[in-house]
Motif scaffolding. Structure first.
Motif, mmCIF file in Angstrom:
data_model
loop_
_atom_site.group_PDB
_atom_site.id
_atom_site.type_symbol
_atom_site.label_atom_id
_atom_site.label_comp_id
_atom_site.label_asym_id
_atom_site.label_seq_id
_atom_site.Cartn_x
_atom_site.Cartn_y
_atom_site.Cartn_z
ATOM 1 N N THR A 19 0.725 -1.428 -0.033
ATOM 2 C CA THR A 19 -0.085 0.112 0.111
ATOM 3 C C THR A 19 0.700 1.277 0.020
ATOM 4 O O THR A 19 0.682 2.122 -0.811
ATOM 5 C CB THR A 19 -0.964 -0.084 1.418
ATOM 6 N N PRO A 20 1.919 1.408 1.102
ATOM 7 C CA PRO A 20 2.474 2.645 0.933
ATOM 8 C C PRO A 20 3.213 2.950 -0.452
ATOM 9 O O PRO A 20 3.500 4.306 -0.841
ATOM 10 C CB PRO A 20 3.517 2.549 2.219
ATOM 11 N N ALA A 29 0.372 4.003 -2.996
ATOM 12 C CA ALA A 29 -0.646 5.012 -2.558
ATOM 13 C C ALA A 29 -0.709 6.236 -3.316
ATOM 14 O O ALA A 29 -2.052 6.359 -3.673
ATOM 15 C CB ALA A 29 -0.520 5.553 -1.007
ATOM 16 N N ASN A 43 -4.975 9.759 -0.781
ATOM 17 C CA ASN A 43 -4.702 10.504 0.334
ATOM 18 C C ASN A 43 -5.920 11.467 0.620
ATOM 19 O O ASN A 43 -5.562 12.520 1.389
ATOM 20 C CB ASN A 43 -4.089 11.770 -0.611
ATOM 21 N N THR A 68 0.926 4.354 5.260
ATOM 22 C CA THR A 68 0.744 5.119 4.322
ATOM 23 C C THR A 68 0.162 6.755 4.937
ATOM 24 O O THR A 68 1.269 7.548 4.841
ATOM 25 C CB THR A 68 -0.256 5.040 3.184
#
Lengths: 254, 147
Positions: free
Chosen positions: A184-185, A188, A194, A219
């Protein structure tokens, strides 16, 4: 004599032995998660992987089909992880679902949830078929495992799948959760993760509460509650549709 | 009383199992059709009913909450019970199914977030709310995480 006394006590109190044993596994997993992965990979995922590894070890030791539960002093694991207590505990998690909060997720959350159940199911069922699991029960169970590692075994038990197929469905779900946690990070910014709304879509699509919360925490911590909000419905929804509608669709096609 | 919570949970789980079996029979399959999902719906409805009547006390919450907290350990025990030796023979299927799933879902998130147009990012929201109530926004973000 001492070993005899110990093994007698452990066998007579099989369920308590299982609690102590699983407790140790959980504790070890939490430590591994903290010191080895810097909390990147959730302790629960590590614990399930250890559980599967121990089942492999138990299976090779005894030649049986019930993993660790075939080892006599650990037979309580079979009761603790059996269908009765499993369903009991899984149903209990629904108690934290707040109907008012569910409304906040709105239509987009619902769409993500439905899509997040159908897409993994199709991919999982196709992968199963590609590897020779072409019967409806196995395809449904492995497809359900791709939804989450809970939906897989719940579905498998409900429709009468083989234990090795259920093991595959758990492993698929855990693998997915770990990929979500780690991946995920990195992804992202590419998927616009965001803002709270995308986080809710993300939670609904990815499912696995442990994967979503750990992935979002890595994240942006502030997004976690939004992702978890939709992800919590994932398992319940999956347990409802996989052993029913999805199974019938697969049965009709195969 | 704590037992009320445990009993409520047991009743809902049994109700789901019965309904699932009946549904299976009605549809002519030897399976429990969606029993766990139906039990969850029963429990959510039960909780809603209790909240509305102001009858949701700490004892009930404890009785259900204990089992909810017990769910990951039970899943670990369940994993330790499976015929993994038999499963390993299938080779890399697990990795392929999981990777394919994650990629498909990431793509779907990207697609939905593009289609739904521009929205306020977390930083923008916090900048706006921070001007009004700095502490509250901070608590809301982290407080829920700990839970």
């Amino acid at each position: 004599m001492i070993t005899q006394a110990i093994s007698h006590a452990l066998q007579v109190n099989a369920l308590l032995t299982a609690f102590a044993f699983v407790g140790l596994v959980m504790w070890l997993s939490a430590a591994l998660s903290k010191y080895l992965t810097m909390n990147r990979v959730h302790g629960s995922a590590i614990a399930i992987v250890i559980g599967l590894a121990l089942a492999f070890w138990g299976g090779t030791m005894t030649g049986g089909k019930s993993g660790l539960a075939d080892i006599s002093i650990l037979s309580g694991i079979g009761l603790m992880g059996g269908a009765m207590l499993r369903d009991f505990a899984i149903v209990a998690t629904a108690f934290e679902v707040d109907v008012e909060k569910a409304k906040k997720a709105g239509l987009i959350g619902a769409v993500a949830l439905v899509l997040g159940t159908i897409l993994p199911f199709i991919v999982g069922a196709l992968a199963a078929a590609a590897y020779g699991y072409t019967d409806a029960i196995s395809m449904t169970t492995i497809g359900a495992g791709a939804v989450t590692y809970i939906v897989g075994p719940v579905t498998g038990a409900a429709i009468g799948a083989d234990s090795s197929v259920i093991a595959l469905s758990i492993a698929t779900g855990v693998f997915k959760a770990v990929l979500v946690m780690i991946g995920t990070p990195f992804i992202a910014s590419m998927i616009g993760l965001n803002n709270p709304r995308t986080a809710m879509v993300f939670g609904g699509l990815m499912g696995t509460v442990s994967g979503v919360s750990a992935g979002l925490a890595a994240t942006d911590r502030r997004l976690v509650p939004y992702g978890a909000l939709t992800a919590t419905f994932h398992t319940g929804f999956g347990c409802l549709v996989a052993p029913s509608i999805f199974y019938f669709i697969v049965r009709a096609i195969v | 009383m704590t037992i009320s919570g445990v009993a409520l949970l047991a009743i809902c789980t049994l109700l789901g199992a019965i309904l699932g079996d009946l549904l299976g029979m009605a549809l002519g399959v030897k399976a429990n059709v969606g029993g766990v999902g139906l039990a969850m719906i029963a429990l959510i409805a039960g909780r809603h009913w209790l909240v509305r009547r102001g009858m949701l006390n700490e004892g009930i919450k404890l009785g259900v909450g204990f089992w909810a907290a017990f769910y990951i350990p039970i899943v670990v025990a369940m994993a330790a019970n499976q015929n993994v030796v038999g499963a390993v023979k299938s080779g890399p299927m697990v990795a392929i199914a999981a990777t394919g799933t994650v990629l498909a879902c990431f793509a779907a998130v990207a697609l939905i977030s593009r289609l739904s147009g521009q929205v306020e990012t977390m930083d923008e929201i916090e900048a706006r709310e921070g001007a009004l109530t700095p502490k509250l926004a901070q608590q809301d973000g982290l407080g829920s995480v700990v839970r």
